[in-house]
Enzyme design. Structure first.
Site, PDB file in Angstrom:
ATOM      1  N   SER A  46      91.034 -32.644 107.120  1.00  0.00           N
ATOM      2  CA  SER A  46      90.246 -31.876 106.517  1.00  0.00           C
ATOM      3  C   SER A  46      89.127 -33.070 106.618  1.00  0.00           C
ATOM      4  CB  SER A  46      89.957 -31.819 104.806  1.00  0.00           C
ATOM      5  OG  SER A  46      90.039 -32.809 103.956  1.00  0.00           O
ATOM      6  N   ASP A  84      97.364 -37.809 106.382  1.00  0.00           N
ATOM      7  CA  ASP A  84      97.502 -36.660 107.267  1.00  0.00           C
ATOM      8  C   ASP A  84      98.576 -37.659 108.600  1.00  0.00           C
ATOM      9  OD1 ASP A  84      97.857 -34.514 105.604  1.00  0.00           O
ATOM     10  OD2 ASP A  84      95.689 -33.905 105.963  1.00  0.00           O
ATOM     11  N   LYS A 112     101.536 -37.542 105.753  1.00  0.00           N
ATOM     12  CA  LYS A 112     102.325 -36.097 104.941  1.00  0.00           C
ATOM     13  C   LYS A 112     101.861 -35.447 106.287  1.00  0.00           C
ATOM     14  CE  LYS A 112      98.493 -34.133 102.876  1.00  0.00           C
ATOM     15  NZ  LYS A 112      97.957 -32.227 103.906  1.00  0.00           N
ATOM     16  N   GLU A 181      99.192 -26.188  97.908  1.00  0.00           N
ATOM     17  CA  GLU A 181      98.207 -24.990  98.703  1.00  0.00           C
ATOM     18  C   GLU A 181      98.290 -24.119  98.420  1.00  0.00           C
ATOM     19  OE1 GLU A 181      95.892 -27.289 101.548  1.00  0.00           O
ATOM     20  OE2 GLU A 181      94.321 -25.959 101.582  1.00  0.00           O
TER      21      GLU A 181
HETATM   22  O1  KIV Z   1      93.112 -32.734 104.854  1.00  0.00           O
HETATM   23  C1  KIV Z   1      93.118 -32.515 103.192  1.00  0.00           C
HETATM   24  O2  KIV Z   1      92.912 -33.070 102.494  1.00  0.00           O
HETATM   25  C2  KIV Z   1      94.056 -31.586 102.988  1.00  0.00           C
HETATM   26  C3  KIV Z   1      94.051 -31.281 101.603  1.00  0.00           C
HETATM   27  C4  KIV Z   1      93.529 -30.332 101.353  1.00  0.00           C
HETATM   28  C5  KIV Z   1      96.163 -31.041 100.725  1.00  0.00           C
HETATM   29  O3  KIV Z   1      95.817 -32.180 102.899  1.00  0.00           O
END
Ligand code: KIV
Length: 265
Positions: A46, A84, A112, A181
């Protein structure tokens, strides 16, 4: 201050104790979250939206994710750090191993990735090699161009059943945490009750084991109109650390998310 581990997060689930997760992308927010004893931090892609100013997470690269993971991990000895894997960084198991290794070496404690059954082999391969994995089902923003819009997922019984099966399959493949989500609250509850691992909801109702929000959203400074599940905690607390503590307390005492911040079905 204790170091939070995956073992501790699993104990929270066993004790039915809710826990709070926030995104962070830099050292100053990470340090503030450490002082507020936030259990887990997501270095989310994000950052493509809230740091870089893009409309989607698609432009985010491995180099961006490694840089921000290093910034966050350097100034926090308390929180469990999830990073991520960005767009197209986990297309094949071999590519995933290489990229997940980079994130772990940048200071992440877990990686993730977004998606369901197509990731089972990848998840098993990472976990067999000692890299803990967090799954992500429901609205998966990296696939926005395939989905067509940022909207609630799992609304029909067929979609809900598919999501539930994928959650179980990913758990059997080895994920240790699962982000859900933008799904109806009833589905968030059903998945949470069916899994042995903690679920982390964002727009998934009040029954998931944990909640996650984007830090800039709880401070009311994200671009555009906030999604329904977002609450501005700065308004009620008057300082950044006050907002972080208010969010943590509301999650732990289950006053957030209330019905106004959920997709009730
Ligand atoms: O990238 C992010 O912040 C996310 C959240 C919205 C779960 O994956």
């Amino acid at each position: 201050m204790n170091k939070i581990t995956i073992k501790k997060l699993k104990e929270y689930k066993a004790q039915q104790q809710k826990f709070a997760v926030l995104t962070a992308y830099d050292a100053s927010f990470s340090r503030t979250m450490e002082s507020c004893e936030i259990d887990a931090i997501l270095v989310g892609d994000s950052l493509g939206n809230v740091v870089q100013g893009h409309n989607t997470t698609v432009p985010v690269t491995m180099s961006d994710m490694c840089y921000h993971t290093r910034c966050v991990s350097r100034s926090n000895q308390h929180s469990f750090i999830i990073a991520d894997l960005p767009y197209m960084a986990y297309s094949t198991p071999e590519q995933t191993l290489e990229n997940a290794t980079q994130l772990m070496q940048a200071g992440a404690h877990m990686v993730k990735l977004e998606g369901g059954d197509w990731l089972l082999e990848t998840v098993a391969m990472l976990t067999e090699r000692g890299i803990p994995v967090c799954g992500h089902l429901g609205l998966t923003p990296q696939s926005v161009n395939a989905i067509g819009a940022f909207q609630v997922q799992g609304k029909t019984s067929e979609e809900a059943e598919q999501l539930m099966n994928e959650a179980i399959n990913l758990t059997n493949a080895g994920i240790s945490l699962l982000v859900l989500e933008c799904v109806p609250s009833s589905l968030g509850k059903k998945v949470t009750e069916s899994l042995s691992i903690p679920t982390i909801g964002i727009g998934a109702g009040s029954d998931t084991d944990a909640q996650v929000l984007v830090i800039y959203d709880i401070l009311g400074i994200s671009p555009g109109r906030p999604p329904k599940f977002v609450k501005n905690f700065l308004e009620e607390s008057g300082s950044i650390s006050g907002a972080i503590s208010a969010y943590k307390s509301a999650v732990e005492h289950q006053t957030f998310p209330d019905t106004a911040h959920q997709f009730l079905s």
